[in-house]
Design a protein around this motif. Structure first.
Motif, PDB file in Angstrom:
ATOM      1  N   MET A   1       0.831  -1.210   0.000  1.00 11.81           N
ATOM      2  CA  MET A   1       0.000   0.000   0.000  1.00 11.81           C
ATOM      3  C   MET A   1       0.863   1.257   0.000  1.00 11.81           C
ATOM      4  O   MET A   1       1.943   1.273   0.596  1.00 11.81           O
ATOM      5  N   ARG A   2       0.353   2.268  -0.677  1.00 12.26           N
ATOM      6  CA  ARG A   2       1.030   3.569  -0.717  1.00 12.26           C
ATOM      7  C   ARG A   2       0.205   4.583   0.062  1.00 12.26           C
ATOM      8  O   ARG A   2      -1.007   4.446   0.178  1.00 12.26           O
ATOM      9  N   ILE A   3       0.879   5.622   0.538  1.00 11.14           N
ATOM     10  CA  ILE A   3       0.211   6.663   1.327  1.00 11.14           C
ATOM     11  C   ILE A   3       0.260   7.983   0.559  1.00 11.14           C
ATOM     12  O   ILE A   3       1.312   8.400   0.071  1.00 11.14           O
ATOM     13  N   ILE A   4      -0.906   8.629   0.478  1.00  7.36           N
ATOM     14  CA  ILE A   4      -1.001   9.925  -0.201  1.00  7.36           C
ATOM     15  C   ILE A   4      -1.653  10.938   0.731  1.00  7.36           C
ATOM     16  O   ILE A   4      -2.216  10.590   1.768  1.00  7.36           O
TER      17      ILE A   4
ATOM     18  N   ILE B   1      -7.024  18.866   3.936  1.00  7.17           N
ATOM     19  CA  ILE B   1      -6.047  17.886   3.484  1.00  7.17           C
ATOM     20  C   ILE B   1      -6.182  16.626   4.332  1.00  7.17           C
ATOM     21  O   ILE B   1      -6.188  16.687   5.566  1.00  7.17           O
ATOM     22  N   SER B   2      -6.305  15.480   3.679  1.00  6.23           N
ATOM     23  CA  SER B   2      -6.476  14.210   4.381  1.00  6.23           C
ATOM     24  C   SER B   2      -5.440  13.198   3.933  1.00  6.23           C
ATOM     25  O   SER B   2      -4.921  13.261   2.812  1.00  6.23           O
ATOM     26  N   LEU B   3      -5.163  12.258   4.819  1.00  3.75           N
ATOM     27  CA  LEU B   3      -4.252  11.160   4.539  1.00  3.75           C
ATOM     28  C   LEU B   3      -5.059   9.974   4.034  1.00  3.75           C
ATOM     29  O   LEU B   3      -6.183   9.731   4.487  1.00  3.75           O
TER      30      LEU B   3
ATOM     31  N   ASN C   1      -3.403  12.765  10.692  1.00  4.58           N
ATOM     32  CA  ASN C   1      -3.137  14.054  10.052  1.00  4.58           C
ATOM     33  C   ASN C   1      -2.008  13.976   9.042  1.00  4.58           C
ATOM     34  O   ASN C   1      -2.001  14.706   8.058  1.00  4.58           O
ATOM     35  N   ASP C   2      -1.023  13.119   9.316  1.00 10.18           N
ATOM     36  CA  ASP C   2       0.106  13.042   8.401  1.00 10.18           C
ATOM     37  C   ASP C   2       0.786  11.682   8.504  1.00 10.18           C
ATOM     38  O   ASP C   2       0.427  10.840   9.330  1.00 10.18           O
TER      39      ASP C   2
ATOM     40  N   LEU D   1       1.008   8.219  11.357  1.00 10.07           N
ATOM     41  CA  LEU D   1       0.747   6.825  10.994  1.00 10.07           C
ATOM     42  C   LEU D   1       1.890   5.920  11.445  1.00 10.07           C
ATOM     43  O   LEU D   1       1.669   4.865  12.064  1.00 10.07           O
ATOM     44  N   ILE D   2       3.119   6.328  11.159  1.00 14.06           N
ATOM     45  CA  ILE D   2       4.290   5.525  11.523  1.00 14.06           C
ATOM     46  C   ILE D   2       4.415   5.411  13.042  1.00 14.06           C
ATOM     47  O   ILE D   2       4.710   4.345  13.588  1.00 14.06           O
TER      48      ILE D   2
END
Length: 299
Positions: free
Chosen positions: A1-4, A14-16, A31-32, A36-37
């Motif tokens: 999966m990729r994150i945008i 603006i959303s993740l 938020n960013d 997530l990490i």
């Protein structure tokens, strides 16, 4: 999966989001990318496992990826870049420095073989553009090219937490004229873009097997296309990060571009309206049109 990151409509927020291998887009409650990490670390699980938990009972967005207004995938406080990390880059630097006399030994040969790599500040948050945003050509250069590069997304301790794509616009004539002009050959308004997504590091089996493709379109006709692979990189990523960290402050979310192995022909230069497409399968395609600034002041 990729994150945008993307612009929600009509809220303009603006959303993740995560993109699955099937192309479905799922909104994420963060938020960013750093959040997530951090959440995955707190739960002591891999990023992919956290993402699977988050989207398990969710519905994907109605919009397809191509319909979204993408933002820069991370608001990186600083973007740094490494130079002369590929043999092709060394040859290009030597060409512009010696007017094509490639038998001459230059400082670029020394940099290529030295223990210490070349690392320089490329951009800051407010100077860094995202996918589909315009980049600017420099007014006092007649020889400008894109430099397609793999970007390392770094945590506060220098840990590689993701991979993205970078476009390091460069002025070959300014850099070739004098090595001390490097900052002006590399840094100006809208001379850097990253995106369109971030591929989490713990989803990558071998980061030295990324394929990089650069295409340049003029009037939407393919003018240039070349391929490279990160296996051609002379230096290890950890080595580049080690020297970036040395006696330096490393902000969370810093991006380090790892150098370019794709160089257009020596007679080529970008002109107003050219579109640069940089693709790394697994990460996506970074598209930017280059423009001459209307209000550029030429002294």
């Amino acid at each position: 999966m990729r994150i945008i990151r993307y612009l929600q409509k009509p809220s303009q927020r603006i959303s993740l989001a995560a993109i699955t291998e099937k192309g479905n887009v799922y909104s994420l409650p963060y938020n960013d990318y750093l959040e997530l990490i951090e959440q995955a670390k707190n739960k002591s699980i891999k990023t992919v496992d956290l993402l699977n938990e988050l989207i398990h009972d969710s519905l994907p967005l109605i919009e397809q990826l191509e319909e979204l207004d993408l933002a820069v995938p991370i608001e990186s406080p600083e973007v740094w870049a490494a130079g002369v990390t590929y043999h092709k880059s060394k040859e290009a630097r030597n060409y512009e420095t010696t007017n094509g006399k490639l038998d001459d030994i230059t400082f670029y040969d020394k940099v290529y073989d030295a223990e210490r790599p070349e690392i320089f500040l490329k951009s800051t948050k407010d100077r860094t553009m995202g996918p589909n945003e315009e980049l600017f050509l420099r007014s006092d250069s007649n020889w400008q090219i894109p430099e397609p590069e793999l970007g390392l997304v770094l945590g506060c301790d220098g840990e590689i937490i993701g991979y993205t794509i970078g476009n390091d616009l460069s002025c070959r004539d300014i850099e070739g004229e004098n090595p001390l002009y490097l900052p002006q050959a590399k840094i100006w308004a809208r001379s850097c873009s990253i995106g369109p997504a971030i591929l989490p590091a713990d989803m990558v089996l071998d980061p030295y097997q990324f394929n990089i493709i650069c295409r340049i379109f003029r009037d939407e006709k393919l003018l240039f296309e070349e391929f490279a692979n990160t296996s051609q990189l002379k230096r290890r990523y950890e080595e580049l990060v080690h020297y970036l960290k040395r006696d330096n402050i490393l902000f969370p979310g810093t991006v380090l571009l790892t150098g370019s192995c794709i160089v257009p022909p020596n007679e080529f230069t970008l002109i107003d309206g050219d579109r640069v497409e940089i693709e790394i399968p697994g990460i996506g395609k970074l598209n930017n049109v280059v423009k001459v600034q209307i209000n550029q002041a030429v002294n």
